[in-house]
Scaffold this active site. Structure first.
Site, short mmCIF file in Angstrom:
data_model
loop_
_atom_site.label_atom_id
_atom_site.label_comp_id
_atom_site.label_asym_id
_atom_site.label_seq_id
_atom_site.Cartn_x
_atom_site.Cartn_y
_atom_site.Cartn_z
N SER A 43 100.50 63.74 22.54
CA SER A 43 100.25 63.41 21.14
C SER A 43 98.82 62.87 21.07
CB SER A 43 101.25 62.34 20.67
OG SER A 43 100.92 61.88 19.39
N HIS A 157 107.39 63.67 22.60
CA HIS A 157 107.77 63.27 23.95
C HIS A 157 109.19 63.66 24.32
CE1 HIS A 157 104.51 59.86 23.95
NE2 HIS A 157 104.00 61.09 24.02
N GLU A 166 108.16 56.79 19.69
CA GLU A 166 108.46 55.76 20.70
C GLU A 166 109.14 54.55 20.06
OE1 GLU A 166 105.04 54.56 22.95
OE2 GLU A 166 104.29 56.60 23.17
N GLU A 207 108.17 59.93 28.92
CA GLU A 207 107.73 58.62 29.36
C GLU A 207 108.86 57.77 29.92
OE1 GLU A 207 105.44 56.97 26.15
OE2 GLU A 207 103.87 58.49 26.37
N ASP A 245 106.15 53.24 17.79
CA ASP A 245 105.03 54.17 17.68
C ASP A 245 105.57 55.44 17.03
OD1 ASP A 245 102.92 55.91 17.82
OD2 ASP A 245 102.93 56.10 20.01
N GLU A 287 102.70 51.16 15.56
CA GLU A 287 101.50 51.94 15.93
C GLU A 287 101.54 53.29 15.23
OE1 GLU A 287 100.27 54.49 19.85
OE2 GLU A 287 101.30 52.59 20.18
N ASP A 314 95.76 54.29 16.56
CA ASP A 314 95.61 55.07 17.79
C ASP A 314 94.91 56.39 17.47
OD1 ASP A 314 95.80 56.40 20.22
OD2 ASP A 314 97.94 56.80 20.04
N LYS A 339 93.01 53.64 25.30
CA LYS A 339 93.30 54.66 26.30
C LYS A 339 91.98 55.11 26.93
CE LYS A 339 97.24 56.57 23.68
NZ LYS A 339 97.65 57.67 22.78
N HIS A 367 99.09 53.85 28.60
CA HIS A 367 99.17 55.04 29.44
C HIS A 367 99.09 56.28 28.56
CE1 HIS A 367 103.77 55.54 28.70
NE2 HIS A 367 103.14 55.10 27.64
N LYS A 390 101.38 49.04 27.26
CA LYS A 390 102.55 49.92 27.20
C LYS A 390 102.33 51.04 28.21
CE LYS A 390 101.55 53.32 23.58
NZ LYS A 390 102.16 54.05 22.45
#
Length: 422
Positions: A43, A157, A166, A207, A245, A287, A314, A339, A367, A390
């Site tokens: 993403s 994900h 998330e 994840e 997220d 997020e 993000d 990131k 991550h 995270k």
């Protein structure tokens, strides 16, 4: 003590999704040798530094990185080996100048960040200091961060119908890092039991979180609150809180609406949904609550919820200091995700965190969905004093490597404080 590189070498390795990435090894004149594994996202924001892929359909479906590897072993090695650099900033600036593009698209951000990370680790070893101390900015106190465990996966994900990407648990009330990790693991185990007893799949997303066949985010949140209680913790900021997220850019439609659980929502509708979620559940952080291009929506979201919860940019901030500064000026969000490969060098990453710190914005080190066993980000979170990280569920080796690195740092340095940034 200057940085003198005598050897630089990259190879193609696999990330946690069975896609190629780079491993970069560097040797310094004093004999220090270090290696870095480069992460890769699924993403991604449109403004991220460019990850260079080969595009050869005969290898890895076009996802090979031999071109980026060749740039490290050829042009980059030729430019940096045998040349002394005053510090990390000078080395990273040389890499930026060598690439010569605004988004590292010529050499590839995956090539550049691999070199930058490997050199940072080797220099820390050469100076006989922990990596977290080497990365720590002057005047900033190191801090053991609160881990945010992604225990339920959706969106890009996972293959389930859950649009939010998330659902994380954050042991804000834990007294120390070891207890925070224990809480994460125990809630994760309780969630597995609850899912299994409810007839849900306990298969894992990218994840390490579970990916049950749910479509409404509220149903996932209800499960999480129950699992927190099952594990013996109090849901909320005094115990185990929840962070989201949604990765809203992924379910934003061309007409500007958002599709969530089969419903078509305007920006105002989605903001109202978040307000209700915050009322009904112990959510402390959201997020990417809106799409990266929904500027006006972000302003309204911040106006309505910015005093109640952390709002993390993000896809719209992409760890870019200039972009974050503009967002701050525009009144967007109150925190940024961080990131390394999103901007492409260690120095630029630290600069992005400095922009956040100076504005009173939060910063959460993160991550990517495609990870290696490299634990660099654990040291980055500690040294930067950001107080938040995270890195997936408390499962899968590439995720646990980061949490275990934090546990080692905490055990060897009991003087370090733990918690969110004051």
């Amino acid at each position: 003590m200057s940085i003198d590189i005598t050897m630089l070498r990259a190879i193609e390795i696999l990330d946690s999704r069975a896609r190629p990435t780079l491993s970069v090894t560097v040797e310094l004149a004093g004999g220090a040798v270090a290696r870095a594994g480069v992460p890769s996202g699924a993403s991604t924001g449109s403004g991220e530094a460019v990850e260079l892929r080969d595009g050869d359909p005969a290898r890895y479906g076009g996802q090979g990185v031999r071109t980026a590897v060749g740039h490290v072993n050829g042009e980059i090695a030729d430019a940096v080996c045998g040349r002394g650099f005053a510090d990390q900033t000078a080395l990273d600036q040389a890499l930026i100048d060598l690439d010569g593009t605004p988004n590292k698209s010529r050499l590839g951000a995956n090539a550049v960040i691999g070199v930058s990370m490997a050199v940072a680790r080797a220099t820390a070893a050469q100076r006989d200091v922990p990596l977290w101390r080497y990365l720590g900015p002057a005047g900033v106190s190191p801090l053991l961060p609160v881990p945010h465990f992604n225990v339920l996966n959706g969106g890009a994900h996972a293959t389930n119908p859950l649009d939010f990407q998330e659902f994380m648990i954050a042991p804000l009330g834990a007294p120390d890092l070891a207890e925070a990790v224990r809480a994460g693991a125990e809630v994760y185990a309780a969630l597995r039991r609850r899912l299994s007893e409810g007839g849900h799949s306990t298969g894992l997303g990218d994840e390490g979180g579970f990916a049950p066949d749910l479509s409404r985010p509220e149903d996932a949140l209800t499960l999480l609150v129950a699992a927190i209680g099952d594990a013996g913790y109090t849901p909320g900021r005094d115990g185990v809180a929840i962070a989201l997220d949604p990765a809203a850019s992924e379910f934003r439609q061309p007409d500007g609406t958002y599709h969530v659980g089969g419903e078509k929502l305007t920006s105002e509708d989605l903001i109202a949904r978040y307000r209700q979620i915050v009322e009904d559940f112990p959510v402390w952080s959201i997020e990417d609550g809106l799409g990266e291009d929904d500027h006006d929506g972000w302003v309204r979201l911040t106006e309505q919820l910015g005093e109640r919860v952390q709002l993390v940019g993000d896809d719209n901030f992409v760890t870019n200091p200039a972009v974050i500064a503009r967002g701050i000026d525009d009144g967007i969000a109150n925190a940024s995700l961080i990131k390394l490969n999103q901007i492409g060098t260690v120095t630029e990453t630290l600069h992005a965190m400095a922009v956040c710190r100076q504005a009173g914005y939060g910063a959460m080190v993160s991550h990517r969905s495609g990870e290696t066993e490299d634990s660099f980000i654990a040291d980055l979170a500690v040294g930067s004093g950001c107080g938040q990280i995270k890195t997936g569920a408390p499962a899968r080796g590439e995720r646990v490597a980061k949490y275990n690195r934090l546990l080692h740092i905490a055990a060897h340095h009991p003087e370090l404080p733990f918690g969110l940034r004051p």
